[in-house]
Design a protein around this motif. Sequence first.
Motif, short mmCIF file in Angstrom:
data_model
loop_
_atom_site.label_atom_id
_atom_site.label_comp_id
_atom_site.label_asym_id
_atom_site.label_seq_id
_atom_site.Cartn_x
_atom_site.Cartn_y
_atom_site.Cartn_z
N VAL A 1 0.84 -1.21 0.00
CA VAL A 1 0.00 0.00 0.00
C VAL A 1 0.87 1.25 0.00
O VAL A 1 0.58 2.24 -0.69
N VAL B 1 -7.36 5.94 1.22
CA VAL B 1 -7.32 4.47 1.21
C VAL B 1 -8.51 3.97 2.02
O VAL B 1 -8.58 4.21 3.23
N TYR C 1 -8.30 -3.28 -0.73
CA TYR C 1 -7.81 -1.95 -0.41
C TYR C 1 -7.99 -1.06 -1.65
O TYR C 1 -7.31 -1.25 -2.66
N ILE D 1 -7.55 2.37 -3.27
CA ILE D 1 -6.75 3.60 -3.17
C ILE D 1 -7.30 4.58 -4.19
O ILE D 1 -7.12 4.42 -5.40
#
Length: 330
Positions: free
Chosen positions: A176, A193, A222, A224
Amino acid sequence: MREAEHSTPHGETPYSPTSLLRALTADPYGVDTLRQDEHPAAEAAPPDSAAMRMVTVLLALVLGFAVSVSVLGLRDEAASADGPRALLEQEVLGTRAEAEQLEQRQSELEGQIAEAQSAVLEEAGAAERLGDFERAGAAVAMSGPGVVLVLQDSAPLPSSPGGGSASANRVTDGDVQIAVNGLWAAGAEAIAVNGQRVSSTSAIRTAGSAILVDFRPLSPPYRITALGDPHQLRGAVATAETGAYLEEISSRYGILVSWESEDETSVPARSVGTLREASVLTGSGDGAPASSTDDIPAADTPTADTATTEQDAPAGASTAAERGTEEDSP
């Protein structure tokens, strides 16, 4: 010495330890069965008569009635208006109503503070300047076109013969971090995020199996979100080291990497700290408030060097050591 009146074929008394061991290890067909009525010490069973049966039934009825009365009494006490459950429910409802009132009061006070702050800033001519600082510090929500980079754990890997259950390669905080840095370097104006705004002072860490953004745990996938020109962001990331890194973790570890282009997306504001103390700046000669560049945060958009990571994105860096033994290549 008095001899035993009854004996086993081995010569011991029927209740001696030796006779018991021999009876367990000997041929069962070679030992006579010891009947209770053949020994004077045997206890006689209670007589099975109609009176005994009646007494047993009466005792069972009395015991069942007592248990039923106890259960009904406890149930009535629990369901009563002054019972423990009712009192606890009333306390929970009262606390919830009080919390709602406090939240409403907090909203009203925040609105009053915002109005007073706007009036003071308008009078001093610093409203626009403060807005620039708030946007640089991610203190205001932003919206516009952008992209969404999605990182998802790999599918469960087949277990080896004789091994345990199937495992999966998981997205790490380093993945990440590198993706966020790559988007900053590609020219992103704002990044979030999973709904958590990221700024130049944000922290992306891990705790156990959870990834934290500013100490708030996130769960996969996740997402983003980055504001900016979608084609420019995707092209810049794909041709940079971040693109090579994402391609490697996708092909080597099975991490799912996907892009989504949005004509209109938004990122929330980052929660700001509470103002505890303030002081008036002394004026300079022309009456304008004096200021120092040391007290003003930089308004530049964070780049890959100023973003929230402790490591840069190496080209084709392997993360096998970070992923642990469960994330070996299938």
